[in-house]
Enzyme design. Structure first.
Site, PDB file in Angstrom:
ATOM      1  N   GLU A 156       0.825  -1.202   0.000  1.00 15.94           N
ATOM      2  CA  GLU A 156       0.000   0.000   0.000  1.00 15.94           C
ATOM      3  C   GLU A 156       0.866   1.260   0.000  1.00 15.94           C
ATOM      4  OE1 GLU A 156      -3.213   0.233  -0.479  1.00 15.94           O
ATOM      5  OE2 GLU A 156      -3.270  -1.962  -0.672  1.00 15.94           O
ATOM      6  N   SER A 242      18.626  -8.369  -9.654  1.00 13.23           N
ATOM      7  CA  SER A 242      17.431  -8.372 -10.497  1.00 13.23           C
ATOM      8  C   SER A 242      17.478  -9.394 -11.636  1.00 13.23           C
ATOM      9  CB  SER A 242      17.207  -6.976 -11.081  1.00 13.23           C
ATOM     10  OG  SER A 242      16.710  -6.096 -10.093  1.00 13.23           O
ATOM     11  N   HIS A 371       2.806 -10.268  -9.572  1.00 11.43           N
ATOM     12  CA  HIS A 371       4.251 -10.527  -9.614  1.00 11.43           C
ATOM     13  C   HIS A 371       5.000  -9.432  -8.868  1.00 11.43           C
ATOM     14  CE1 HIS A 371       8.230 -11.577 -11.061  1.00 11.43           C
ATOM     15  NE2 HIS A 371       8.381 -10.333 -11.474  1.00 11.43           N
ATOM     16  N   SER A 372       4.610  -8.199  -9.111  1.00  8.33           N
ATOM     17  CA  SER A 372       5.192  -7.047  -8.431  1.00  8.33           C
ATOM     18  C   SER A 372       4.200  -5.899  -8.570  1.00  8.33           C
ATOM     19  CB  SER A 372       6.547  -6.657  -9.046  1.00  8.33           C
ATOM     20  OG  SER A 372       6.353  -6.101 -10.337  1.00  8.33           O
TER      21      SER A 372
END
Length: 480
Positions: A156, A242, A371-372
């Site tokens: 959030e 990443s 996923h993200s």
């Protein structure tokens, strides 16, 4: 003739350097320093003479057909093994011969999935009770809840602009705590990006999580990495990268180093089913198998590689079947069953440490979130699918029912622990957001011992630019 003469001379020099001392005299006699006449014939004769003499020496000390020259030295390898009966040799991977022409497309039986808890938190008849005491079991449940609450708050926060990026771990809490609780802090972790719970279990605090996600002066990576790219040298947790699957061959190398050191520990490498489609996965497993590296490869098969479902990723029997093809001890377990994961990781660690070999674990779970924050999962899967998993095969709910049946928690425990975690993570985020950012000069540090000229020039150019246009960069006011 000139070219042949050059080759003959080069052959003599190379062989003189690479050959054992007893053969050098023979080689010098076979190849005089100045082969000027009939160069081609002399080179051929010399090579044959040298090879014959070398074979005579080799035959006295080593069996035929299994000797190789590598870089001028000697190395034995099993490229051929004696066959029964007539003494002929055959390829070592030939098990037995058959007169039937038959192709094999899959294993006769699919991999079984190891399980301890049923859907209602009961130990299945005949299953191995983990024999974990109350304190540790409740701590695992508490950490599962803390991870879940942390994800809710930080997700959030990203949506409100406080963070640039975030990735949740919804639905996979059992894979984190079940595996982490079976390890020691001497074991080295290589994670992907959805294993924050493993780090929390080792002692990484909410404050450290928030500092990293915000990228302030106390961030372990000096604000250079994206949020959720945690790392801790003190906790033996390598910084997350990443690029997909890069941690797999790195883990194989780290495990080989552990083996050479003689330390009674292993490497644990986490990755998703999508990473198993990368070439690094196969290279890592092959290196680990051939070099006998003490590493546990832990695959979280959560059904999706971002938006690609497993039905479009592979046709084989999941990821576990690949481990067997590399002769790696392999097991598949219910990834939403915390005790199945715990028992499997405990045994996998024993195998890796005591036997000094790799292990592959495939934990079958489900990615309950996007996923993200850069992904919208509703575009490729329905909300009904997510709801069914959340309501019928929820790892937190299964653990809660187990603990309630044991009498170790009551019906109010979960709510109390969730509120405790919420207060703590909100406070940590507020503190992290109020801290200063790293100085821009940190862009140029921690690579070279002495900054080279071209980087010094770039740094000076950057400073001139920022001085001239500082009103365009309000972020400068937030830096040290």
């Amino acid at each position: 003739a000139t070219i042949t003469k050059s080759i003959a001379t080069s052959l003599r020099v190379f062989a003189m350097r690479a050959s054992p001392l007893p053969l050098r005299a023979a080689l010098a006699q076979a190849l005089p320093h100045d082969p000027t006449r009939h160069a081609h014939t002399r080179a051929v004769q010399a090579t044959r003479s040298f090879a014959a003499k070398r074979s005579q020496v080799a035959a006295k000390t080593r069996p035929p057909a299994v000797v190789a020259l590598v870089g001028g030295g000697h190395r034995r390898f099993s490229s051929a093994t004696p066959a029964s009966g007539n003494g002929a040799v055959q390829h070592p991977n030939i098990g037995k011969f058959s007169h039937q022409l038959e192709f094999v497309g899959k294993f006769k039986e699919p991999f079984q999935t190891y399980r301890v808890l049923d859907d209602h938190g009961n130990i299945i008849d005949g299953a191995e009770d983990p024999q974990v005491d109350r304190e540790k079991a409740v701590s695992m449940f508490r950490m599962m809840l803390r991870l879940n609450v942390m994800d809710s708050i930080l997700y959030e926060a990203q949506r409100h602009g406080s963070l640039s990026f975030y990735m949740t771990n919804y639905g996979e809490e059992a894979t984190h705590m079940g595996s982490a609780a079976a390890l020691t802090n001497d074991d080295v972790i290589f994670a992907q990006y959805r294993e924050a719970g493993v780090l929390l279990w080792r002692g990484f605090t909410f404050q450290q999580v928030c500092d990293q996600c915000v990228g302030n002066v106390l961030s372990s990576d000096k604000g250079r990495m994206m949020p959720v790219h945690y790392g801790s040298a003190a906790l033996n947790f390598h910084t997350i990268s990443s690029p997909l699957a890069t941690q797999l061959p790195q883990a194989a190398g780290a495990a080989y180093a552990l083996k050479l050191s003689g330390k009674k520990a292993c490497v644990v490498c986490y990755f998703g089913d999508g990473a198993a489609s990368e070439g690094d996965f196969h290279g890592a497993l092959n290196f680990s198998a051939t070099l006998d590296c003490p590493v546990v490869f832990f695959c979280r098969n959560n059904g999706y590689a971002i938006s690609t479902p497993i039905s479009e990723q592979y046709k084989g029997d999941g990821i576990a079947a690949r481990g067997v093809s590399y002769n790696i001890q392999t097991i598949r377990c219910d990834g939403n069953d915390v005790w199945a994961v715990y028992n499997v990781m405990k045994r996998a660690r024993e195998i890796a440490v005591e036997q000094g070999v790799p292990v592959l674990v495939e934990a079958m779970t489900y990615r309950g979130g996007h996923h993200s924050t850069s992904d919208d999962a509703t575009r490729y899967r329905g909300s009904e699918e997510v709801s069914v998993w959340s309501n019928t095969n929820n790892p937190i709910a299964r653990m809660r029912m187990y603990l309630e049946q044991k009498g170790w928690i009551d019906q109010d425990t979960e709510a109390t622990l969730r509120e405790e975690a919420k207060v703590e993570i909100v406070a940590a985020l507020d503190i992290a957001s109020g801290r200063k950012k790293h100085r821009v000069e940190e862009l140029f540090t921690d690579v070279y011992d002495q900054l080279p000229k071209h980087l010094r020039e770039q740094e000076e150019e950057m400073k001139r630019h920022l001085e001239a246009y500082k009103d365009e960069y309000p972020i400068l006011e937030e830096m040290e």
